[in-house]
Design an enzyme around this catalytic site. Structure first.
Site, PDB file in Angstrom:
ATOM      1  N   ARG A  49       0.843  -1.196   0.000  1.00  0.00           N
ATOM      2  CA  ARG A  49       0.000   0.000   0.000  1.00  0.00           C
ATOM      3  C   ARG A  49       0.882   1.251   0.000  1.00  0.00           C
ATOM      4  NH1 ARG A  49       1.832   1.764   4.009  1.00  0.00           N
ATOM      5  NH2 ARG A  49       0.637   3.658   3.752  1.00  0.00           N
ATOM      6  N   GLY A  50       0.209   2.427   0.006  1.00  0.00           N
ATOM      7  CA  GLY A  50       0.941   3.684  -0.108  1.00  0.00           C
ATOM      8  C   GLY A  50       1.009   4.053  -1.585  1.00  0.00           C
ATOM      9  N   ALA A  51       0.658   5.302  -1.901  1.00  0.00           N
ATOM     10  CA  ALA A  51       0.503   5.684  -3.315  1.00  0.00           C
ATOM     11  C   ALA A  51       1.740   5.388  -4.170  1.00  0.00           C
ATOM     12  CB  ALA A  51       0.102   7.161  -3.393  1.00  0.00           C
ATOM     13  N   ARG A  89      -7.271  -0.025  -7.114  1.00  0.00           N
ATOM     14  CA  ARG A  89      -7.394   1.117  -6.197  1.00  0.00           C
ATOM     15  C   ARG A  89      -7.458   2.389  -7.054  1.00  0.00           C
ATOM     16  NH1 ARG A  89      -4.428   1.305  -0.686  1.00  0.00           N
ATOM     17  NH2 ARG A  89      -6.468   2.161  -0.146  1.00  0.00           N
ATOM     18  N   GLN A 195      -2.802   2.285   9.867  1.00  0.00           N
ATOM     19  CA  GLN A 195      -1.476   2.466   9.261  1.00  0.00           C
ATOM     20  C   GLN A 195      -0.575   3.330  10.150  1.00  0.00           C
ATOM     21  OE1 GLN A 195      -4.385   2.662   7.638  1.00  0.00           O
ATOM     22  NE2 GLN A 195      -4.220   2.184   5.479  1.00  0.00           N
ATOM     23  N   ASP A 236      -2.294  11.061  -1.987  1.00  0.00           N
ATOM     24  CA  ASP A 236      -2.579  10.042  -3.004  1.00  0.00           C
ATOM     25  C   ASP A 236      -2.847  10.664  -4.366  1.00  0.00           C
ATOM     26  OD1 ASP A 236      -3.302   8.699  -0.297  1.00  0.00           O
ATOM     27  OD2 ASP A 236      -2.971   7.088  -1.748  1.00  0.00           O
ATOM     28  N   LYS A 247      -5.315   9.793   2.963  1.00  0.00           N
ATOM     29  CA  LYS A 247      -6.004   8.848   3.848  1.00  0.00           C
ATOM     30  C   LYS A 247      -7.115   9.511   4.655  1.00  0.00           C
ATOM     31  CE  LYS A 247      -5.700   5.356   4.169  1.00  0.00           C
ATOM     32  NZ  LYS A 247      -6.687   4.441   3.513  1.00  0.00           N
TER      33      LYS A 247
HETATM   34  O1  MRU Z   1      -4.797   3.103   1.973  1.00  0.00           O
HETATM   35  P1  MRU Z   1      -3.335   3.372   1.990  1.00  0.00           P
HETATM   36  O2  MRU Z   1      -2.626   2.830   3.195  1.00  0.00           O
HETATM   37  O3  MRU Z   1      -2.651   2.968   0.705  1.00  0.00           O
HETATM   38  O4  MRU Z   1      -3.231   4.963   2.083  1.00  0.00           O
HETATM   39  C1  MRU Z   1      -1.972   5.568   2.086  1.00  0.00           C
HETATM   40  C2  MRU Z   1      -2.027   7.033   2.242  1.00  0.00           C
HETATM   41  O5  MRU Z   1      -3.064   7.639   2.245  1.00  0.00           O
HETATM   42  C3  MRU Z   1      -0.710   7.739   2.276  1.00  0.00           C
HETATM   43  O6  MRU Z   1      -0.784   8.867   3.092  1.00  0.00           O
HETATM   44  C4  MRU Z   1      -0.364   8.177   0.851  1.00  0.00           C
HETATM   45  O7  MRU Z   1      -0.483   7.117  -0.034  1.00  0.00           O
HETATM   46  C5  MRU Z   1       0.993   8.731   0.757  1.00  0.00           C
HETATM   47  S1  MRU Z   1       2.253   7.496   0.937  1.00  0.00           S
HETATM   48  C6  MRU Z   1       3.740   8.235   0.668  1.00  0.00           C
END
Ligand code: MRU
Length: 342
Positions: A49-51, A89, A195, A236, A247
């Site tokens: 996960r994470g953008a 996603r 998270q 994201d 998030k």
């Molecule tokens: O649902 P997730 O855990 O993928 O959401 C992640 C976030 O919202 C992070 O803040 C975002 O992707 C930035 S990660 C560098």
């Protein structure tokens, strides 16, 4: 600090090896993804996960399609796989951006008679290497915003677990610490999937950076107690007008920071900027399953059958954002993102 590698090629080069983030902080378990289906499943269940990281994983995962039977139609396999991965996603623009880059390379490779698989591997490696460099630069620029002794609130996870490198918002904290600044971090839990408490606290403790975990509902009282100097979060998708999707709960943090007169910073690589989306209202917000709220990690936390509202992200209006740190600079309103990627 030992390096965290959330995604890598398997030793035999025929798959991806991922750190299963669903099991942290209790278990540091690695899994292999051998098919496009495995990749889609890992992204949609947030094993990965994470953008920026889902962009990298999507790109690496797409290479598996170039070798999947029917091998006589490798380009069709790749195009079809890109659609399947993209659909996992919808909010983080990094995923569609990385897949778009990969598809461009796939078409060019086939048109010019080059080896499709080899070209895709090279491009995925390039996307990952670029992210490593962007994280470092964001960290260096973001560290300028963090004074010695700063008390910093962050939301969700934006570190090595969310990127190919040292992170985005957390990169600023890592670099500030490398520079000898003392930084105290407050990580809110980030319900429903935690998270903040599971991943950010795990990463920061490994790095020896002081971190305090709090429930999301305690954020306002933390400001009221005058314990926060600034907030820094990731993104994201950043729209052309500076609205930021991140998030769920980010908007609450930004609103509270604004009320208490503290800066609210966003840190993101160029791959998170989406100039084709004019404003936050146009951003597609992923809705996730009711079970994430009513059955938190296997524990029943709400009566059966209750209605649930579970958006994965929210949009913080540009007016609540003090500055956006990207690998290209520190941007303040009125925004001009013409130097960004898209
Ligand atoms: O649902 P997730 O855990 O993928 O959401 C992640 C976030 O919202 C992070 O803040 C975002 O992707 C930035 S990660 C560098």
């Amino acid at each position: 600090m030992d390096v965290i590698e959330p995604v890598a090629w398997t030793d035999d080069g025929g798959g991806l090896r991922i750190l299963d983030q669903r099991l942290l902080p209790l278990h540091e378990t690695y899994r292999e993804l051998r098919t496009v289906g495995d990749v889609c499943d890992a992204i949609s269940t947030l094993a990965i996960r994470g953008a920026p990281l889902i962009g990298i994983t999507g790109a690496m995962g797409l290479t598996l399609a170039a070798r999947t039977p029917p091998a006589q139609h490798p380009l069709e396999n790749v195009v079809d796989a890109a659609e399947r991965i993209r659909a996992t996603r919808p909010t983080a623009v990094n995923l569609g951006w990385a897949l778009g880059r990969m598809l461009g390379v796939a078409h060019a490779a086939v048109a010019s008679g080059h080896d499709l698989h080899a070209c895709l591997i090279r491009e995925a490696d390039e996307i990952r290497a670029e992210d490593v460099a962007m994280c470092r630069r964001i960290g260096e620029l973001g560290a300028e915003l963090i004074a010695d002794g700063a008390r910093v609130l962050t939301h969700c996870n934006t570190g090595a677990l969310a990127t190919g490198g040292i992170g985005t918002a957390l990169a600023a904290i890592y670099v500030a610490t490398e520079q000898g600044k003392r930084v105290e971090v407050f990580a809110d839990e980030t319900r429903p999937l935690l998270q903040g408490s599971r991943l950010t606290a795990w990463e920061l403790r490994r790095a020896g950076i002081p971190v305090t975990v709090l429930v999301d509902g305690a954020v306002a009282s933390l400001f009221r107690a005058d314990k926060i100097d600034l907030c820094i979060v990731g993104a994201d998708r950043i729209a052309a007008n500076g609205d930021v999707a991140n998030k769920i709960g980010t908007l609450s943090v930004a609103t509270i920071a604004g009320y208490f007169g503290r800066p609210f910073y966003v840190a993101a690589p160029s791959s998170t900027f989406d100039s084709s989306t004019a404003c936050g209202e146009r951003i597609h917000i992923e809705q996730r399953s009711a079970e994430e709220v009513t059955n938190a990690f296997g524990v029943v936390t709400a009566p059966a059958g209750v209605a649930v509202y579970n958006p994965a992200f929210d949009v913080t209006p540009a007016a609540l954002v003090s500055a956006i740190v990207s690998d290209r600079g520190i941007h303040r309103a009125p925004y001009d993102f013409s130097q960004q990627r898209q």
